[in-house]
Design an enzyme around this catalytic site. Structure first.
Site, PDB file in Angstrom:
ATOM      1  N   ASN A 210       0.760  17.230 -49.748  1.00 22.93           N
ATOM      2  CA  ASN A 210      -0.675  17.503 -49.547  1.00 22.93           C
ATOM      3  C   ASN A 210      -1.163  18.341 -50.726  1.00 22.93           C
ATOM      4  OD1 ASN A 210      -0.418  20.448 -48.888  1.00 22.93           O
ATOM      5  ND2 ASN A 210       0.900  19.590 -47.306  1.00 22.93           N
ATOM      6  N   ASP A 279       3.779  17.490 -41.622  1.00 24.60           N
ATOM      7  CA  ASP A 279       4.184  17.264 -40.232  1.00 24.60           C
ATOM      8  C   ASP A 279       5.222  16.145 -40.121  1.00 24.60           C
ATOM      9  OD1 ASP A 279       2.601  19.239 -39.081  1.00 24.60           O
ATOM     10  OD2 ASP A 279       0.827  17.948 -39.092  1.00 24.60           O
ATOM     11  N   LYS A 289      15.485   4.710 -57.133  1.00 24.08           N
ATOM     12  CA  LYS A 289      14.074   4.325 -57.139  1.00 24.08           C
ATOM     13  C   LYS A 289      13.884   2.949 -56.498  1.00 24.08           C
ATOM     14  CE  LYS A 289      10.214   3.484 -60.176  1.00 24.08           C
ATOM     15  NZ  LYS A 289       9.802   3.056 -61.504  1.00 24.08           N
ATOM     16  N   PHE A 327      -2.042  29.913 -39.774  1.00 20.40           N
ATOM     17  CA  PHE A 327      -3.253  29.381 -40.393  1.00 20.40           C
ATOM     18  C   PHE A 327      -3.616  28.085 -39.685  1.00 20.40           C
ATOM     19  CE2 PHE A 327      -4.903  31.151 -44.446  1.00 20.40           C
ATOM     20  CZ  PHE A 327      -4.194  32.352 -44.410  1.00 20.40           C
ATOM     21  N   LYS A 341      -4.422  26.414 -31.322  1.00 21.39           N
ATOM     22  CA  LYS A 341      -3.163  26.708 -32.023  1.00 21.39           C
ATOM     23  C   LYS A 341      -2.710  28.146 -31.787  1.00 21.39           C
ATOM     24  CE  LYS A 341      -3.984  23.116 -35.415  1.00 21.39           C
ATOM     25  NZ  LYS A 341      -4.331  22.748 -36.794  1.00 21.39           N
ATOM     26  N   LYS A 345       0.858  28.201 -30.092  1.00 25.30           N
ATOM     27  CA  LYS A 345       1.954  28.692 -30.943  1.00 25.30           C
ATOM     28  C   LYS A 345       2.241  30.167 -30.679  1.00 25.30           C
ATOM     29  CE  LYS A 345       1.040  25.101 -34.384  1.00 25.30           C
ATOM     30  NZ  LYS A 345       1.434  24.570 -35.688  1.00 25.30           N
TER      31      LYS A 345
HETATM   32  N1  CTP Z   1       3.042  24.769 -39.333  1.00 29.88           N
HETATM   33  C1  CTP Z   1       4.422  24.902 -39.312  1.00 29.88           C
HETATM   34  N2  CTP Z   1       5.216  23.793 -39.266  1.00 29.88           N
HETATM   35  C2  CTP Z   1       4.662  22.563 -39.226  1.00 29.88           C
HETATM   36  C3  CTP Z   1       3.257  22.407 -39.246  1.00 29.88           C
HETATM   37  C4  CTP Z   1       2.475  23.538 -39.315  1.00 29.88           C
HETATM   38  O1  CTP Z   1       4.913  26.029 -39.351  1.00 29.88           O
HETATM   39  N3  CTP Z   1       5.459  21.498 -39.178  1.00 29.88           N
HETATM   40  C5  CTP Z   1       2.204  25.981 -39.367  1.00 29.88           C
HETATM   41  C6  CTP Z   1       1.369  26.120 -40.610  1.00 29.88           C
HETATM   42  O2  CTP Z   1       2.045  26.877 -41.598  1.00 29.88           O
HETATM   43  C7  CTP Z   1       0.139  26.853 -40.101  1.00 29.88           C
HETATM   44  C8  CTP Z   1       0.019  26.381 -38.664  1.00 29.88           C
HETATM   45  O3  CTP Z   1       1.310  25.883 -38.296  1.00 29.88           O
HETATM   46  O4  CTP Z   1       0.315  28.263 -40.072  1.00 29.88           O
HETATM   47  C9  CTP Z   1      -1.030  25.324 -38.424  1.00 29.88           C
HETATM   48  O5  CTP Z   1      -0.838  24.261 -39.317  1.00 29.88           O
HETATM   49  P1  CTP Z   1      -1.844  23.015 -39.340  1.00 29.88           P
HETATM   50  O6  CTP Z   1      -1.376  22.045 -40.354  1.00 29.88           O
HETATM   51  O7  CTP Z   1      -3.250  23.514 -39.394  1.00 29.88           O
HETATM   52  O8  CTP Z   1      -1.686  22.437 -37.884  1.00 29.88           O
HETATM   53  P2  CTP Z   1      -0.602  21.603 -37.143  1.00 29.88           P
HETATM   54  O9  CTP Z   1       0.119  22.525 -36.198  1.00 29.88           O
HETATM   55  O10 CTP Z   1       0.257  20.830 -38.086  1.00 29.88           O
HETATM   56  O11 CTP Z   1      -1.488  20.646 -36.248  1.00 29.88           O
HETATM   57  P3  CTP Z   1      -2.463  19.430 -36.708  1.00 29.88           P
HETATM   58  O12 CTP Z   1      -1.788  18.793 -37.886  1.00 29.88           O
HETATM   59  O13 CTP Z   1      -2.516  18.590 -35.495  1.00 29.88           O
HETATM   60  O14 CTP Z   1      -3.799  20.036 -37.023  1.00 29.88           O
END
Ligand code: CTP
Length: 401
Positions: A210, A279, A289, A327, A341, A345
């Site tokens: 990302n 995720d 490759k 975050f 969240k 969490k």
């Molecule tokens: N986070 C994490 N591990 C993951 C995904 C997210 O520790 N696999 C943490 C991020 O560092 C952040 C928080 O969870 O502090 C929220 O991340 P975000 O990407 O906004 O949300 P997600 O929990 O991944 O949910 P969604 O993608 O459905 O918005």
């Protein structure tokens, strides 16, 4: 508003070829709202002109003990009283020896002796001079007086030698200066921060990731350090320099990030997860490759561990668990998603940011975030630099601790 706005800095310049470099520091400090007064030794005036420093600082430059301009004043006493911080840069071996032995044979040494406020010393000299036991003993002595010494860099010197002795860079000295003015709200804390993106490889040349640059997480690490914390930064791939005094552990994938977080958890008192963790990862990775085929290609993805959720679950079982900050990067329904969240969490605080705008989110130097805490309190912050946003987050943490 920067922490440096309206701060009075007395800058002592001594005889070193690096004197020209601090001319730029003066400009940078003034841009942040500092008032700068310059004192130069006789040797410094041979390397850079007082006129240059007067023009850049916007103030008269002081070079002698007995000023002809206003004979009724005692310059060293007036100068010693009227500043928040004395910075001596570049500090030559001779000046460091003067400071160590309490000599008062020029204006700068006398001002230093007459100052009761903080002193920051940035040595710059030939590496043999720097490493000489006399200089090292003098540096140890001035440290014992409570002076802060910013170590010089190593590298090729103006005299063609290589080794330690090059004047430190601006970013390092800026961080050291900010430490004097930042509220020390994290003095007894060990802060564990994750930052940047993760990368999930498909084959040796392709990955899933990302656009996170790590700027917000690195600003949080630098400001936590300024506020007195011990800081461990677990970072995905970024181009950012390590903030001075911060221990950085580099990782690539979410699995590696999880492993390092769990490994560092025992020492932490605060955990802040600013990383944009992927995720998903590829179900299969290819050792070589993958070649272009004839048609479309479908690839299966497997879910990555949610590191923050795992921490929140652990927190339910342990009252001693670190303070937990997450975050939420959202493109719609920021507050609803942030609140969800925070609860799911099991966090103490969540920082919700809008990744849609050009002035906020990934890669921007500014951010506009909302803080939601475990007591249901909401704080909407204005558009601020990421550094200022980071300070406001630590202010909120200090209120909740
Ligand atoms: N986070 C994490 N591990 C993951 C995904 C997210 O520790 N696999 C943490 C991020 O560092 C952040 C928080 O969870 O502090 C929220 O991340 P975000 O990407 O906004 O949300 P997600 O929990 O991944 O949910 P969604 O993608 O459905 O918005």
């Amino acid at each position: 508003m920067s922490l440096l706005t309206d701060k009075k800095i007395l800058l002592g310049i001594t005889g070193s070829i690096a004197a020209y470099k601090v001319a730029d520091w003066v400009r940078a400090l003034r841009r942040e709202g500092c008032q700068i007064t310059v004192v130069m030794t006789e040797a410094a005036c041979r390397f850079i002109s007082p006129l240059t420093m007067a023009a850049l600082s916007g103030n008269p430059v002081h070079t002698t003990m007995f000023g002809a301009e206003a004979p009724e004043t005692i310059p060293h006493i007036t100068l010693a009283r009227e500043h928040d911080l004395l910075v001596i840069a570049p500090a030559s071996a001779q000046t460091i020896a003067r400071l160590a032995h309490g000599l008062a044979d020029n204006l700068l040494a006398t001002v230093a002796l007459a100052s009761s406020g903080p002193v920051l010393v940035c040595p710059a000299m030939n590496s043999v001079m720097f490493q000489h036991p006399a200089t090292q003993a003098n540096l140890a002595t001035i440290r014992s007086y409570g002076y802060t010494v910013v170590e010089p860099d190593s590298g090729k010197m103006a005299c063609d030698e290589e080794g330690p002795g090059r004047l430190t860079d601006w970013e390092t000295v800026r961080q050291a200066i900010l430490t004097f003015f930042a509220p020390q709200t994290l003095a007894d804390e060990h802060v564990l921060i994750t930052a940047g993106p993760t990368r999930e490889p498909f084959d040796p040349v392709r990955f899933l990731s990302n656009p996170s640059t790590g700027k917000m997480g690195y600003a949080l690490a630098a400001t936590a350090k300024q506020r007195g914390a011990t800081v461990t930064l677990i970072s995905g791939p970024t181009a950012l320099p390590v903030p001075p005094g911060v221990r950085r552990i580099q990782v690539t994938t979410a699995a590696e990030m999880r492993e390092e977080v769990m490994h560092c958890l025992a020492a932490a008192t605060i955990v802040l997860k600013a990383a944009a963790v992927s995720d998903y990862r590829f179900s299969e990775t290819e050792p070589h490759k993958v070649k272009k085929g004839q048609g479309n290609l479908s690839l299966a993805l497997a879910a990555n561990p949610d590191i923050l959720k795992e921490l929140g679950d652990l927190k339910k079982e342990s009252p001693q668990f670190p303070f937990l900050i997450g975050f939420a990067a959202e493109s719609r329904d920021h507050l609803g998603e942030g609140a969800r969240k925070l609860k799911e969490k099991n966090l103490d605080l969540i920082v919700v940011n809008d990744i849609g705008g050009t002035e906020t989110g990934f890669a921007a130097d500014t951010n506009r975030v909302t803080l939601l805490d475990r007591n249901g309190v909401q704080e909407d912050l204005p558009l601020l630099s990421k550094e200022e946003t980071a300070h406001r987050i630590w202010d909120a943490v200090a209120r909740l601790r």
